[in-house]
Motif scaffolding. Structure first.
Motif, PDB file in Angstrom:
ATOM      1  N   PRO A   1       0.492  -1.203  -0.246  1.00 23.90           N
ATOM      2  CA  PRO A   1      -0.254  -0.155  -0.107  1.00 23.90           C
ATOM      3  C   PRO A   1       0.738   1.564  -0.080  1.00 23.90           C
ATOM      4  O   PRO A   1       0.610   2.688  -0.324  1.00 23.90           O
ATOM      5  CB  PRO A   1      -0.433  -0.029   1.432  1.00 23.90           C
ATOM      6  N   VAL A   2       1.692   1.097   0.475  1.00 25.44           N
ATOM      7  CA  VAL A   2       3.157   2.244   0.612  1.00 25.44           C
ATOM      8  C   VAL A   2       4.017   2.655  -0.592  1.00 25.44           C
ATOM      9  O   VAL A   2       4.214   3.676  -0.629  1.00 25.44           O
ATOM     10  CB  VAL A   2       3.723   2.348   1.692  1.00 25.44           C
TER      11      VAL A   2
ATOM     12  N   GLY B   1      -0.986  -8.465   5.854  1.00 25.73           N
ATOM     13  CA  GLY B   1       0.453  -7.551   5.469  1.00 25.73           C
ATOM     14  C   GLY B   1      -0.360  -6.268   4.738  1.00 25.73           C
ATOM     15  O   GLY B   1       0.612  -5.426   5.867  1.00 25.73           O
ATOM     16  N   PRO B   2      -0.645  -5.972   4.377  1.00 28.80           N
ATOM     17  CA  PRO B   2      -1.327  -5.242   3.661  1.00 28.80           C
ATOM     18  C   PRO B   2      -2.180  -4.422   4.278  1.00 28.80           C
ATOM     19  O   PRO B   2      -1.713  -3.117   5.049  1.00 28.80           O
ATOM     20  CB  PRO B   2      -2.436  -5.217   2.447  1.00 28.80           C
ATOM     21  N   ALA B   3      -3.041  -5.209   5.505  1.00 21.50           N
ATOM     22  CA  ALA B   3      -3.853  -4.285   5.904  1.00 21.50           C
ATOM     23  C   ALA B   3      -2.902  -3.999   7.380  1.00 21.50           C
ATOM     24  O   ALA B   3      -3.467  -2.483   7.845  1.00 21.50           O
ATOM     25  CB  ALA B   3      -5.094  -5.273   6.639  1.00 21.50           C
ATOM     26  N   VAL B   4      -2.454  -4.520   8.267  1.00 24.34           N
ATOM     27  CA  VAL B   4      -0.900  -3.757   8.733  1.00 24.34           C
ATOM     28  C   VAL B   4       0.088  -2.936   8.187  1.00 24.34           C
ATOM     29  O   VAL B   4      -0.371  -1.557   9.019  1.00 24.34           O
ATOM     30  CB  VAL B   4       0.403  -4.983   9.662  1.00 24.34           C
TER      31      VAL B   4
ATOM     32  N   VAL C   1      -6.858   0.276   1.118  1.00 23.53           N
ATOM     33  CA  VAL C   1      -6.212  -0.056  -0.273  1.00 23.53           C
ATOM     34  C   VAL C   1      -5.562  -1.263   1.056  1.00 23.53           C
ATOM     35  O   VAL C   1      -5.973  -2.707  -0.120  1.00 23.53           O
ATOM     36  CB  VAL C   1      -5.014   0.560  -0.653  1.00 23.53           C
ATOM     37  N   GLY C   2      -5.232  -1.311   2.350  1.00 22.57           N
ATOM     38  CA  GLY C   2      -4.721  -2.380   2.921  1.00 22.57           C
ATOM     39  C   GLY C   2      -6.111  -3.449   3.263  1.00 22.57           C
ATOM     40  O   GLY C   2      -5.540  -4.650   2.980  1.00 22.57           O
ATOM     41  N   LEU C   3      -7.238  -2.961   3.241  1.00 21.47           N
ATOM     42  CA  LEU C   3      -7.767  -3.425   3.685  1.00 21.47           C
ATOM     43  C   LEU C   3      -8.788  -4.382   2.234  1.00 21.47           C
ATOM     44  O   LEU C   3      -9.446  -5.380   2.743  1.00 21.47           O
ATOM     45  CB  LEU C   3      -9.166  -2.155   4.381  1.00 21.47           C
TER      46      LEU C   3
END
Length: 434
Positions: free
Chosen positions: A32-33, A155-158, A265-267
């Protein structure tokens, strides 16, 4: 731990599952970053950001293309374990480099290093083939998909949460915190592997290393020894070509069309991970066992086509989630294809074939990000009177449909009959958590 036959397949699968989960979790943290970090480094220009992200993803794939056959053949010679461990160590150190990268060129250097060391899936695929009987490999390769899915739940959520709140506390430097966390998780994974991961390749199944089989072009050409595998390598190429649209465009596309930030995006990727884990970890083996490898492959690509077009046409975020639910069941295509391919190849050649297939995927990974980001940048450019940001996903859907037709042609001589209905390759209580 070297060499003898694996006396218990299930514990070995658990080991490789956890190893891949932690590895994918580390990768998922930065998804996401990365575009946001690139955007800061190029001064906020949307079109330039799109192109740079595309080149970064393509460079990673180029390094995989050049080095995956080498590492695949080395795993045939020295075993899967050392290749996996070296890859994890290199990835962990690379995340630390990316965390402190002062400019865009340092990001490019980091992607070169991570691409060279990214042999996990080549060695892991050969590992699964080593310890799983041919009739149960669809389920075995579903384990890889499940690890991928679970890694992308967390991963993406965190990563989105860490960067979102990190930016509130630390400004733009918050974008770099997920890289530090990814380094810690990946190096922890490496330590875990050093002490726990057993070797899967028996000494009698090892073979000498030859540079000829490690050459990326010759490696791909070597697939011609197995006609069905060669044909399915084209399917493998198209599947990977269309899938490169996710790391290349998902963040940019959803930000442009739906106004999503890193947390959104992470969620969304976390939801994809949950569905992928359920399908590939719990349902893929059963679905393919019921339908058979051939029908499972074709159904998977049909659903993938629907999902790609759906992403391109979805008017809002709610519809995106509906499409993600449907698209998750397309995950049966990968395990079905891998099961068919590994049944055509001998025990001493699994590493070479997986390395060659990874080279095919890497070619797609080189071409895809450049094509998709160019298409997206062109469609949203200020010079265009009409913006169609979803056109890249629609084109990807057309290519996926082509992959389905090619797969049908490649397997035209194969038996269509399904396996025993609802037969589970392993006891339910021993399945990895989904």
């Amino acid at each position: 731990m070297d060499g003898g036959p694996m006396s218990q397949r299930q514990p070995a699968i658990v080991f490789i599952f956890i190893t891949l989960f932690l590895d994918i979790f580390g990768i998922g943290l930065i998804v996401p970053v990365l575009p946001g970090l690139v955007e800061k480094m190029v001064g906020g220009n949307e079109e330039t950001t799109s192109h740079m992200v595309g080149w970064l993803v393509a460079l990673y794939a180029l390094m995989q293309f050049l080095f995956s056959p080498v590492l695949g053949s080395l795993s045939d010679r020295f075993g899967r374990r050392p290749v996996i461990l070296l890859s994890l160590l290199g990835s962990g150190l690379d995340y630390l480099l990316l965390a402190w990268a002062p400019s865009l060129w340092w990001l490019f250097l980091g992607r070169i290093i991570s691409g060279i060391t990214a042999a996990n899936f080549t060695a892991a695929s050969a590992y699964i083939a080593d310890i799983t009987p041919p009739e149960k490999r669809a389920h075995g390769f579903g384990i890889i998909g499940a690890a991928f899915g679970l890694g992308f739940i967390a991963g993406p959520a965190v990563g989105g949460l860490v960067s979102e709140y990190g930016r509130h506390l630390m400004g733009d430097y918050g974008l770099r915190l997920p890289f530090i966390l990814a380094a810690g998780v990946t190096l922890l994974n490496w330590v875990y592997g050093v002490f726990v991961l057993p070797e899967s390749l028996t000494k009698e199944n090892r073979r000498p290393f030859h540079w000829e089989s490690a050459h990326p072009i010759k490696s791909i050409k070597s697939l011609s020894r197995w006609p069905v595998v060669l044909s399915l390598s084209g399917v493998h190429f198209l599947m990977n070509l269309t899938h490169t649209i996710y790391p290349s465009l998902w963040v940019l596309y959803t930000k442009k069309r739906y106004g999503w930030g890193e947390l959104d995006v992470g969620l969304s990727l976390g939801f994809v991970g949950i569905m992928s884990a359920i399908v590939q970890g719990g349902l893929a083996g059963r679905i393919i066992g019921f339908l058979g490898d051939r029908r499972g492959l074709l159904l998977g690509f049909a659903l993938m086509t629907v999902a790609m077009v759906g992403y391109g046409l979805a008017p809002n975020g709610f519809v995106i989630y509906v499409v993600m639910f449907v698209g998750a069941f397309s995950g049966i295509a990968g395990p079905a294809a891998q099961a068919i391919i590994t049944k055509k190849v001998g025990a001493t050649e699994q590493g070479e074939v997986q390395g060659a297939l990874n080279s095919v995927a890497s070619v797609a990974g080189i071409v895809g990000p450049i094509v998709w980001t160019w298409m997206f940048a062109y469609s949203v450019s200020d010079e265009r009177k009409i913006h169609v940001p979803g056109i890249a996903f629609i084109v990807a859907g057309i290519l996926t449909f082509g992959a389905m037709l090619l797969g049908r042609w490649a397997l035209r001589g194969e038996k269509i009959g399904a396996a025993k209905a609802l037969e589970t390759p392993f006891p339910l209580r021993d399945d990895p958590p989904a």
